[in-house]
Design a protein around this motif. Structure first.
Motif, mmCIF file in Angstrom:
data_model
loop_
_atom_site.group_PDB
_atom_site.id
_atom_site.type_symbol
_atom_site.label_atom_id
_atom_site.label_comp_id
_atom_site.label_asym_id
_atom_site.label_seq_id
_atom_site.Cartn_x
_atom_site.Cartn_y
_atom_site.Cartn_z
ATOM 1 N N GLY A 32 0.811 -1.216 0.000
ATOM 2 C CA GLY A 32 0.000 0.000 0.000
ATOM 3 C C GLY A 32 0.839 1.256 0.000
ATOM 4 O O GLY A 32 0.739 2.079 0.915
ATOM 5 N N GLU A 33 1.667 1.401 -1.033
ATOM 6 C CA GLU A 33 2.479 2.611 -1.112
ATOM 7 C C GLU A 33 2.695 3.008 -2.567
ATOM 8 O O GLU A 33 2.816 2.150 -3.445
ATOM 9 N N PRO A 34 2.740 4.315 -2.829
ATOM 10 C CA PRO A 34 3.021 4.777 -4.191
ATOM 11 C C PRO A 34 4.398 4.305 -4.645
ATOM 12 O O PRO A 34 5.318 4.158 -3.835
ATOM 13 N N ASP A 35 4.540 4.101 -5.947
ATOM 14 C CA ASP A 35 5.819 3.657 -6.489
ATOM 15 C C ASP A 35 6.675 4.818 -6.969
ATOM 16 O O ASP A 35 7.774 4.607 -7.467
ATOM 17 N N PHE A 36 6.184 6.046 -6.822
ATOM 18 C CA PHE A 36 6.930 7.218 -7.295
ATOM 19 C C PHE A 36 8.044 7.588 -6.318
ATOM 20 O O PHE A 36 7.978 7.281 -5.124
ATOM 21 N N ASP A 37 9.047 8.296 -6.824
ATOM 22 C CA ASP A 37 10.043 8.900 -5.942
ATOM 23 C C ASP A 37 9.419 10.078 -5.204
ATOM 24 O O ASP A 37 8.550 10.777 -5.738
ATOM 25 N N ARG B 254 -2.319 11.711 -9.085
ATOM 26 C CA ARG B 254 -3.732 11.337 -9.161
ATOM 27 C C ARG B 254 -4.103 10.908 -10.579
ATOM 28 O O ARG B 254 -4.808 9.916 -10.771
ATOM 29 N N GLN B 255 -3.632 11.643 -11.559
ATOM 30 C CA GLN B 255 -3.931 11.305 -12.955
ATOM 31 C C GLN B 255 -3.340 9.953 -13.330
ATOM 32 O O GLN B 255 -3.976 9.143 -14.021
ATOM 33 N N VAL B 256 -2.123 9.685 -12.855
ATOM 34 C CA VAL B 256 -1.475 8.402 -13.140
ATOM 35 C C VAL B 256 -2.258 7.266 -12.489
ATOM 36 O O VAL B 256 -2.524 6.227 -13.120
ATOM 37 N N PHE B 257 -2.645 7.454 -11.244
ATOM 38 C CA PHE B 257 -3.375 6.397 -10.547
ATOM 39 C C PHE B 257 -4.744 6.143 -11.183
ATOM 40 O O PHE B 257 -5.189 4.993 -11.252
ATOM 41 N N GLN B 258 -5.403 7.192 -11.655
ATOM 42 C CA GLN B 258 -6.691 6.967 -12.298
ATOM 43 C C GLN B 258 -6.521 6.176 -13.592
ATOM 44 O O GLN B 258 -7.315 5.280 -13.900
ATOM 45 N N ARG B 259 -5.465 6.470 -14.341
ATOM 46 C CA ARG B 259 -5.195 5.711 -15.555
ATOM 47 C C ARG B 259 -4.922 4.240 -15.233
ATOM 48 O O ARG B 259 -5.431 3.330 -15.897
ATOM 49 N N ARG B 260 -4.136 4.017 -14.195
ATOM 50 C CA ARG B 260 -3.833 2.647 -13.799
ATOM 51 C C ARG B 260 -5.079 1.927 -13.288
ATOM 52 O O ARG B 260 -5.278 0.737 -13.562
ATOM 53 N N ASP C 261 2.694 1.020 -15.419
ATOM 54 C CA ASP C 261 1.626 0.496 -16.264
ATOM 55 C C ASP C 261 1.991 -0.848 -16.899
ATOM 56 O O ASP C 261 1.162 -1.769 -16.943
ATOM 57 N N ALA C 262 3.207 -0.969 -17.405
ATOM 58 C CA ALA C 262 3.603 -2.196 -18.097
ATOM 59 C C ALA C 262 3.600 -3.387 -17.146
ATOM 60 O O ALA C 262 3.106 -4.472 -17.490
ATOM 61 N N ALA D 117 0.905 -8.211 -14.790
ATOM 62 C CA ALA D 117 0.322 -8.916 -13.642
ATOM 63 C C ALA D 117 -1.131 -9.283 -13.898
ATOM 64 O O ALA D 117 -1.560 -10.408 -13.610
ATOM 65 N N CYS D 118 -1.901 -8.341 -14.448
ATOM 66 C CA CYS D 118 -3.317 -8.602 -14.715
ATOM 67 C C CYS D 118 -3.481 -9.696 -15.767
ATOM 68 O O CYS D 118 -4.391 -10.535 -15.670
ATOM 69 N N LEU D 119 -2.609 -9.712 -16.773
ATOM 70 C CA LEU D 119 -2.680 -10.758 -17.793
ATOM 71 C C LEU D 119 -2.313 -12.120 -17.204
ATOM 72 O O LEU D 119 -2.885 -13.147 -17.596
ATOM 73 N N ALA D 120 -1.385 -12.132 -16.234
ATOM 74 C CA ALA D 120 -1.044 -13.393 -15.567
ATOM 75 C C ALA D 120 -2.238 -13.901 -14.751
ATOM 76 O O ALA D 120 -2.507 -15.114 -14.709
ATOM 77 N N ILE D 121 -2.958 -12.980 -14.113
ATOM 78 C CA ILE D 121 -4.167 -13.363 -13.378
ATOM 79 C C ILE D 121 -5.219 -13.884 -14.351
ATOM 80 O O ILE D 121 -5.896 -14.888 -14.078
ATOM 81 N N GLN D 122 -5.354 -13.226 -15.506
ATOM 82 C CA GLN D 122 -6.291 -13.696 -16.523
ATOM 83 C C GLN D 122 -5.980 -15.124 -16.947
ATOM 84 O O GLN D 122 -6.867 -15.986 -17.037
ATOM 85 N N THR D 123 -4.719 -15.383 -17.228
ATOM 86 C CA THR D 123 -4.312 -16.719 -17.663
ATOM 87 C C THR D 123 -4.639 -17.756 -16.601
ATOM 88 O O THR D 123 -5.176 -18.844 -16.897
#
Length: 406
Positions: free
Chosen positions: A40-45, A296-302, A383-384, A389-395
């Motif tokens: 539960g932490e942002p990945d930004f510097d 905030r914009q980055v997190f909404q996109r993600r 994002d990448a 990760a989401c595609l691995a969950i899909q599989t």
């Protein structure tokens, strides 16, 4: 020889989130490639001007003890923040600086709870809430708030949970793990109930305040109903808004008698927070604020990316969270399945464990937050990697639905 522990500590459970993080570390140490969606932490510097303020503080010799409640300059900035952003009538002496937001909660409850006291906690909840209550010798009263109420406490449910022994209500908006955000009208309905029960204190955990999406406006309880400010502790911190989780600075404002009691406790516990981190927090609160909007914009996109991919996944479903950086994903349709490795999925904990061991993706099971069968997925990574990760969950889920379930 193991000697007896404090009975409240002996009955407490370790943080489920950190247990998963420890498993991830062990698997990575063994050579496995694991994508973690559990932290539960942002990945930004941390923004550059904040880091520079810390370096300047070191070079200027600001490396000694501060007052227990925090540097006055920082407390004044905190009071100004509460006045400016939240409309609260706050003096700097009504504030407290702590070593992380968790210490605000612990100090407040430890300073006020006695045996037999009750604390109302809406579920799903942050994993530490009930454990802290229990460590303080009181009783957590869990109120189930499922998807039918958008994971939010209703006035009716609150009224039903209050007894003569109720001492606190804990409310978190935007919420961990659901991302739910209370509207002004929803808070006003809760406030109307609380006004009828003057013995109940309120802890408003606003740590995700600035992580709101879709042009949603933030409201906090004491702002919506000023008559409750005299018994409301409003807490926040720099960790989520400014990507400063490791700096360990939380803060709060509240009635002076409570702040004094919390300061007294802190004086015998940790004393003042790190002086260098306090100077950094001062720069965060008083310096440029553009980072908040950018993140905030980055997190909404993600959020939108992860939600689209997971809602396209068989057996999973999640509603749209309005804040924080978590998806709370129903995995009910996966229960009863058997994985390709032969694991039986009886619970959401089984699903989370199988995802880690078989798909290389770490998530936290929703039952750890008091609400199953769900998975908490933190989308605080690039994002990448998030898409991978989401595609691995899909599989993983496709395999469950396209193999024989003997």
């Amino acid at each position: 020889m193991n000697l007896p522990l404090n009975r409240h500590l002996a009955a407490a459970q370790p943080s489920a989130t950190y247990q998963v993080i420890d498993r991830v570390a062990a698997l990575r140490a063994s050579g496995r490639k694991i994508i973690s969606l559990c932290a539960g932490e942002p990945d930004f510097d941390t923004p550059a001007h904040i880091r520079e303020a810390a370096i300047e503080a070191i070079q200027a010799g600001h490396t000694r003890y501060t007052q227990v409640a925090g540097m006055r300059a920082l407390r004044e900035a905190i009071a100004d923040k509460f006045r400016r952003e939240n409309g609260l009538n706050v003096h700097w002496q009504d504030t407290l600086v702590t070593s992380g937001g968790k210490q605000v909660i612990f100090n407040a409850l430890a300073a006020t709870l006695n045996e037999g006291d009750e604390v109302i906690i809406p579920a799903p909840y942050w994993v530490s809430y009930p454990e802290i209550v229990q460590l303080c010798g009181a009783k957590p009263v869990i109120v189930a708030c499922d998807g039918s109420s958008d994971f939010k406490l209703t006035a009716v449910a609150l009224e039903a949970a209050i007894t003569e022994r109720t001492r606190w209500l804990l409310i978190n908006s935007p919420a961990n793990p659901s991302g739910a955000v209370y509207s002004r009208d929803e808070l006003k309905a809760l406030a109307d109930v609380l006004l009828r029960h003057p013995q109940v204190l309120i802890l408003s955990d606003d740590i995700y305040e600035h992580l709101l999406f879709d042009d949603i406006r933030f409201n906090t309880l004491a702002q919506v109903e000023p008559r409750l400010q005299a018994r409301t502790l409003t807490m926040n911190g720099v960790s989520k808004a400014y990507a400063m989780t490791g700096w360990r600075i939380g803060y709060a404002c509240g009635p002076h008698w409570l702040i004094e009691a919390m300061e007294k406790l802190q004086g015998q516990q940790t004393s003042g927070a790190c002086s260098i981190a306090q100077h950094a927090a001062l720069a965060a609160l008083t310096g440029p604020q553009s980072f908040i909007q950018q993140s905030r914009q980055v997190f909404q996109r993600r959020r939108d990316l992860a939600m689209r991919l997971l809602n396209e996944t068989p057996g999973l479903h999640c509603a749209t969270p309005q804040g924080a950086f978590y998806l709370f994903v129903s995995c009910a349709a996966l229960l009863g399945k058997i994985t390709p490795a032969g694991s039986h999925l009886h619970t959401d904990a089984d699903v989370a464990s199988a995802l880690l061991e078989e798909a290389g993706v770490a998530v936290v099971h929703g039952s750890a937050f008091g609400c199953g069968p769900y998975l908490r997925i933190a989308y605080a990574l690039d994002d990448a990697t998030l898409e991978q990760a989401c595609l691995a969950i899909q599989t993983f889920c496709h395999q469950l639905f396209h193999q024989r379930q003997d």
